[in-house]
Write a protein that holds these residues in place. Structure first.
Motif, PDB file in Angstrom:
ATOM      1  N   ALA A 126       2.672 -35.441  24.722  1.00 19.75           N
ATOM      2  CA  ALA A 126       3.401 -36.701  24.860  1.00 19.75           C
ATOM      3  C   ALA A 126       3.800 -37.254  23.497  1.00 19.75           C
ATOM      4  CB  ALA A 126       2.539 -37.718  25.609  1.00 19.75           C
ATOM      5  N   LEU A 127       2.886 -37.196  22.541  1.00 22.99           N
ATOM      6  CA  LEU A 127       3.181 -37.701  21.207  1.00 22.99           C
ATOM      7  C   LEU A 127       4.281 -36.871  20.541  1.00 22.99           C
ATOM      8  CD1 LEU A 127       2.245 -39.980  19.370  1.00 22.99           C
ATOM      9  CD2 LEU A 127       0.464 -38.455  18.480  1.00 22.99           C
ATOM     10  N   THR A 128       4.213 -35.573  20.685  1.00 20.75           N
ATOM     11  CA  THR A 128       5.238 -34.690  20.126  1.00 20.75           C
ATOM     12  C   THR A 128       6.607 -35.010  20.717  1.00 20.75           C
ATOM     13  OG1 THR A 128       3.644 -32.908  19.741  1.00 20.75           O
ATOM     14  CG2 THR A 128       5.962 -32.280  19.902  1.00 20.75           C
ATOM     15  N   ALA A 129       6.652 -35.229  22.028  1.00 21.79           N
ATOM     16  CA  ALA A 129       7.921 -35.523  22.693  1.00 21.79           C
ATOM     17  C   ALA A 129       8.504 -36.855  22.227  1.00 21.79           C
ATOM     18  CB  ALA A 129       7.722 -35.541  24.205  1.00 21.79           C
ATOM     19  N   GLU A 130       7.655 -37.870  22.050  1.00 23.87           N
ATOM     20  CA  GLU A 130       8.157 -39.175  21.613  1.00 23.87           C
ATOM     21  C   GLU A 130       8.625 -39.132  20.161  1.00 23.87           C
ATOM     22  OE1 GLU A 130       8.866 -41.686  23.657  1.00 23.87           O
ATOM     23  OE2 GLU A 130       8.252 -40.163  25.102  1.00 23.87           O
ATOM     24  N   ILE A 131       7.935 -38.380  19.332  1.00 21.39           N
ATOM     25  CA  ILE A 131       8.391 -38.232  17.945  1.00 21.39           C
ATOM     26  C   ILE A 131       9.766 -37.577  17.924  1.00 21.39           C
ATOM     27  CG2 ILE A 131       7.972 -37.007  15.768  1.00 21.39           C
ATOM     28  CD1 ILE A 131       4.955 -37.436  16.302  1.00 21.39           C
ATOM     29  N   ALA A 132       9.952 -36.530  18.716  1.00 22.40           N
ATOM     30  CA  ALA A 132      11.248 -35.846  18.764  1.00 22.40           C
ATOM     31  C   ALA A 132      12.339 -36.777  19.284  1.00 22.40           C
ATOM     32  CB  ALA A 132      11.137 -34.610  19.653  1.00 22.40           C
ATOM     33  N   ARG A 133      12.011 -37.576  20.313  1.00 23.58           N
ATOM     34  CA  ARG A 133      13.011 -38.497  20.872  1.00 23.58           C
ATOM     35  C   ARG A 133      13.417 -39.556  19.867  1.00 23.58           C
ATOM     36  NH1 ARG A 133      13.121 -43.436  23.074  1.00 23.58           N
ATOM     37  NH2 ARG A 133      10.871 -43.697  22.804  1.00 23.58           N
ATOM     38  N   VAL A 134      12.442 -40.147  19.199  1.00 25.57           N
ATOM     39  CA  VAL A 134      12.738 -41.192  18.211  1.00 25.57           C
ATOM     40  C   VAL A 134      13.487 -40.608  17.020  1.00 25.57           C
ATOM     41  CG1 VAL A 134      11.656 -42.764  16.554  1.00 25.57           C
ATOM     42  CG2 VAL A 134      10.864 -42.714  18.918  1.00 25.57           C
ATOM     43  N   HIS A 138      17.147 -41.840  15.373  1.00 27.57           N
ATOM     44  CA  HIS A 138      17.247 -42.439  14.043  1.00 27.57           C
ATOM     45  C   HIS A 138      17.375 -41.419  12.904  1.00 27.57           C
ATOM     46  CE1 HIS A 138      16.270 -46.477  15.535  1.00 27.57           C
ATOM     47  NE2 HIS A 138      15.369 -45.886  16.315  1.00 27.57           N
ATOM     48  N   GLY A 139      17.230 -40.150  13.209  1.00 31.11           N
ATOM     49  CA  GLY A 139      17.230 -39.151  12.153  1.00 31.11           C
ATOM     50  C   GLY A 139      15.905 -39.077  11.419  1.00 31.11           C
ATOM     51  N   MET A 140      14.947 -39.863  11.853  1.00 30.07           N
ATOM     52  CA  MET A 140      13.604 -39.884  11.285  1.00 30.07           C
ATOM     53  C   MET A 140      12.685 -40.647  12.223  1.00 30.07           C
ATOM     54  SD  MET A 140      12.857 -43.201  10.228  1.00 30.07           S
ATOM     55  CE  MET A 140      11.830 -42.971   8.787  1.00 30.07           C
ATOM     56  N   ALA A 141      11.394 -40.557  11.975  1.00 30.02           N
ATOM     57  CA  ALA A 141      10.412 -41.301  12.765  1.00 30.02           C
ATOM     58  C   ALA A 141       9.227 -41.646  11.879  1.00 30.02           C
ATOM     59  CB  ALA A 141       9.953 -40.485  13.973  1.00 30.02           C
ATOM     60  N   ILE A 142       8.609 -42.795  12.157  1.00 29.41           N
ATOM     61  CA  ILE A 142       7.392 -43.207  11.458  1.00 29.41           C
ATOM     62  C   ILE A 142       6.282 -43.356  12.493  1.00 29.41           C
ATOM     63  CG2 ILE A 142       6.252 -44.970  10.060  1.00 29.41           C
ATOM     64  CD1 ILE A 142       8.987 -45.688   8.891  1.00 29.41           C
TER      65      ILE A 142
END
Length: 263
Positions: A126-134, A138-142
């Motif tokens: 789930a965390l991997t999927a949300e990082i990829a979506r964000v 935005h072209g990046m994620a924090i």
């Protein structure tokens, strides 16, 4: 019972909460001794502490307790802090080195692997999927990894833990400007104390996902529980204390969101 609770938003910030859950399957519950059943080493109320601080933010929260399996440990079982006291992927002792299971009931290797498949893996999927979506948005994620612990735990560290414990694995998991921004805010919170990459340099979540070269940045925040709650059972949330620290946490998250536009 859902293993993971996900709230999706369009902010570049993702809040990870691996240790606020208290669910223990009945078969595991029966194997825990009375001490284990207190669930003492919970990151009590952390999801409540961060609630509403940043609009449109994504959060990924494990609902299961860390005594089932620790979602912030390397799934291989390798220690994150070689040579230092710590707990296992499926802890058999607590933060004071006290046994959590009835004699002969500690999980076997087969049971540990099943827990990894049932709990640890879905949380990180789930965390991997949300990082990829964000990141697509935005072209990046924090990734901001939310934690807390009692301020005195002699088995893990000497003395009193600082109020804010910022972890970036010695600067490897995020752009330097983010570490500087978070530490600068904490430095302005006097008389509250802070440290950067002290006893807690970031767990497996921060180290695994923090890849600045790929525009995924990760920061762990380990709070001393004395900053927002009572540090003894029944672990009550202290609204007065919490309202004070929430102002600082909101400033941190809003600042990270602003810097997301610049890095």
């Amino acid at each position: 019972m859902k293993v993971v609770e996900i709230t999706r938003g369009d902010s570049p910030i993702i809040l990870a909460m691996p240790h606020t859950g208290t669910y223990v399957p009945p078969d595991i519950w029966d194997d825990l001794n009375p001490l284990g059943q207190t669930l003492e080493d919970t990151d009590w109320h952390v999801h409540k502490l961060y609630e509403g601080l940043l609009s449109d933010v994504t959060s990924v929260r494990a609902t299961f307790h860390r005594y089932v399996i620790d979602a912030n440990r390397d799934p291989s079982g390798a220690s994150l802090y070689p040579g230092q006291n710590t707990t296992q992927l499926c802890p058999t002792t607590d933060f004071e080195a006290r046994h959590l299971y009835h004699d002969g009931k500690a999980p076997s290797d087969v049971q540990i692997e099943q827990r990894r498949l049932d709990f640890h893996a879905p949380y990180h999927a789930a965390l991997t999927a949300e990082i990829a979506r964000v990141k697509d948005l935005h072209g990046m994620a924090i990734l901001y990894d939310c934690h807390s612990i009692q301020s005195r735990k002699p088995f893990l560290f000497q003395g009193i833990l600082p109020d804010f414990n910022i972890g970036t694995n010695d600067g490897k998991t995020c752009h330097p400007i983010l570490q500087t921004a978070v530490s600068g805010i904490c430095a302005d919170c006097s008389p509250m104390s802070f440290v950067v990459n002290g006893r807690f340099k970031g767990g497996w979540t921060t180290r695994h996902y923090g890849r600045p070269q790929d525009r995924v940045h990760a920061v762990q925040m380990e709070l001393a529980q004395s900053t927002y709650m009572d540090e003894q059972a029944p672990w009550a949330y202290n609204s007065e204390k919490a309202s004070h620290i929430r102002l600082h946490l909101k400033n941190i998250l809003q600042t990270l969101e602003q810097f997301a536009k610049e890095i």
